[in-house]
Design a protein around this motif. Sequence first.
Motif, PDB file in Angstrom:
ATOM      1  N   GLU A 193     128.889 129.102  25.366  1.00 45.74           N
ATOM      2  CA  GLU A 193     128.311 129.758  26.023  1.00 45.74           C
ATOM      3  C   GLU A 193     128.480 130.687  27.832  1.00 45.74           C
ATOM      4  O   GLU A 193     128.070 131.733  28.078  1.00 45.74           O
ATOM      5  CB  GLU A 193     126.785 129.284  27.004  1.00 45.74           C
ATOM      6  CG  GLU A 193     125.795 128.978  25.088  1.00 45.74           C
ATOM      7  CD  GLU A 193     124.633 128.163  25.712  1.00 45.74           C
ATOM      8  OE1 GLU A 193     124.728 127.446  26.881  1.00 45.74           O
ATOM      9  OE2 GLU A 193     124.038 128.228  25.115  1.00 45.74           O
ATOM     10  N   SER A 194     129.950 130.052  27.831  1.00 43.67           N
ATOM     11  CA  SER A 194     130.438 130.501  28.999  1.00 43.67           C
ATOM     12  C   SER A 194     131.772 131.291  28.398  1.00 43.67           C
ATOM     13  O   SER A 194     132.246 131.815  29.281  1.00 43.67           O
ATOM     14  CB  SER A 194     131.137 129.110  29.738  1.00 43.67           C
ATOM     15  OG  SER A 194     130.273 128.335  30.295  1.00 43.67           O
ATOM     16  N   ARG A 195     131.538 132.034  27.558  1.00 43.20           N
ATOM     17  CA  ARG A 195     132.763 132.484  27.007  1.00 43.20           C
ATOM     18  C   ARG A 195     134.761 132.246  26.598  1.00 43.20           C
ATOM     19  O   ARG A 195     134.699 133.209  27.101  1.00 43.20           O
ATOM     20  CB  ARG A 195     132.282 133.843  27.378  1.00 43.20           C
ATOM     21  CG  ARG A 195     131.186 134.300  26.742  1.00 43.20           C
ATOM     22  CD  ARG A 195     130.748 135.878  27.317  1.00 43.20           C
ATOM     23  NE  ARG A 195     129.758 136.562  26.524  1.00 43.20           N
ATOM     24  CZ  ARG A 195     130.075 137.103  25.096  1.00 43.20           C
ATOM     25  NH1 ARG A 195     130.379 137.579  24.536  1.00 43.20           N
ATOM     26  NH2 ARG A 195     128.406 137.687  25.174  1.00 43.20           N
ATOM     27  N   GLU A 196     134.513 130.954  26.952  1.00 45.79           N
ATOM     28  CA  GLU A 196     136.265 130.270  27.389  1.00 45.79           C
ATOM     29  C   GLU A 196     136.392 129.315  25.905  1.00 45.79           C
ATOM     30  O   GLU A 196     135.883 128.824  25.112  1.00 45.79           O
ATOM     31  CB  GLU A 196     135.861 129.395  28.620  1.00 45.79           C
ATOM     32  CG  GLU A 196     135.172 129.325  29.667  1.00 45.79           C
ATOM     33  CD  GLU A 196     135.011 127.792  30.196  1.00 45.79           C
ATOM     34  OE1 GLU A 196     135.537 127.095  30.147  1.00 45.79           O
ATOM     35  OE2 GLU A 196     134.035 128.120  31.490  1.00 45.79           O
TER      36      GLU A 196
ATOM     37  N   ASN B  83     128.573 124.497  25.837  1.00 40.42           N
ATOM     38  CA  ASN B  83     128.343 124.321  27.678  1.00 40.42           C
ATOM     39  C   ASN B  83     129.347 125.873  27.406  1.00 40.42           C
ATOM     40  O   ASN B  83     129.874 127.014  27.977  1.00 40.42           O
ATOM     41  CB  ASN B  83     128.678 124.108  28.523  1.00 40.42           C
ATOM     42  CG  ASN B  83     127.230 122.869  28.453  1.00 40.42           C
ATOM     43  OD1 ASN B  83     126.559 123.394  28.019  1.00 40.42           O
ATOM     44  ND2 ASN B  83     127.398 121.642  28.722  1.00 40.42           N
ATOM     45  N   VAL B  84     130.872 125.332  26.651  1.00 34.07           N
ATOM     46  CA  VAL B  84     131.725 126.263  26.837  1.00 34.07           C
ATOM     47  C   VAL B  84     131.656 127.808  26.120  1.00 34.07           C
ATOM     48  O   VAL B  84     132.357 128.743  26.334  1.00 34.07           O
ATOM     49  CB  VAL B  84     133.422 125.706  26.821  1.00 34.07           C
ATOM     50  CG1 VAL B  84     133.634 124.780  27.400  1.00 34.07           C
ATOM     51  CG2 VAL B  84     133.241 125.226  25.167  1.00 34.07           C
TER      52      VAL B  84
ATOM     53  N   THR C 270     136.605 126.959  23.519  1.00 41.12           N
ATOM     54  CA  THR C 270     135.355 126.294  22.521  1.00 41.12           C
ATOM     55  C   THR C 270     136.065 125.800  21.068  1.00 41.12           C
ATOM     56  O   THR C 270     136.088 124.943  20.628  1.00 41.12           O
ATOM     57  CB  THR C 270     134.950 126.988  22.521  1.00 41.12           C
ATOM     58  OG1 THR C 270     134.564 128.158  23.880  1.00 41.12           O
ATOM     59  CG2 THR C 270     133.953 127.215  20.998  1.00 41.12           C
TER      60      THR C 270
END
Length: 229
Positions: free
Chosen positions: A119-122, A116-117, A126
């Motif tokens: 795909e959120s580009r965090e 999830n992180v 990550t």
Amino acid sequence: MRRINPGSVNSYIRYGNLKIPKSIQSECPQCRNVTEFMINANFQSSKNGILTESSCPTCKKSTVFIMMTKDGQDEQNEHADTYIYDIQASKNLINHIESLPTIPKDLIRAYRSAINVFESRENSATAVMAKRVIESILKHFLKEKSKGQPLSQQLEILPNHVDLAKPIQSLSHLLATDGSLHRMLELETEMDYETTALLMDLLESLIEYLFVLPGKIEVTHNKIIKKFN
């Protein structure tokens, strides 16, 4: 294969004692748009299920749907279990590990959070979650030996605590010369569709275990080395 949630079925039609989908709201395996599929009534039936196709209204490409009608179907459920052929879904690891009885629940949660992180580009989040996934994997196999040890040392001793040959050696019992599967492979007895599906799953797992996974690890390892050199 991706299972269709009953909540995604807009309408049903009667097929014998079962209700099968007539209209399904789902993500298209081709263009990835969420759209309504109108199921083609021109079914191809077999002992355990029926197969049909439907075209995506957006990209116009055909998609295969499979509906289970016997054996695995719950007798208390009047609605047929329905699946959409989506090769990307079958390649998504999270769809596989969630059904494994032996995998730690905290590992599943950590891996899903990492997805999830990412795909959120965090990027920082990550990195944190990726470290937690690695730690969870090592803790599962090394138990107390993982405490206080750096990840590099834990990975070094991991092969001493995991029987990597066991999955392959267990197949010897399945393929024993006096066994049912061996007789089917030699065409001495007839193989039904459910068994052939299981056999194809086995072939995919063997190729992935022996060729794909070692190759992917080596390629990724080399890319990481190149990245930091």
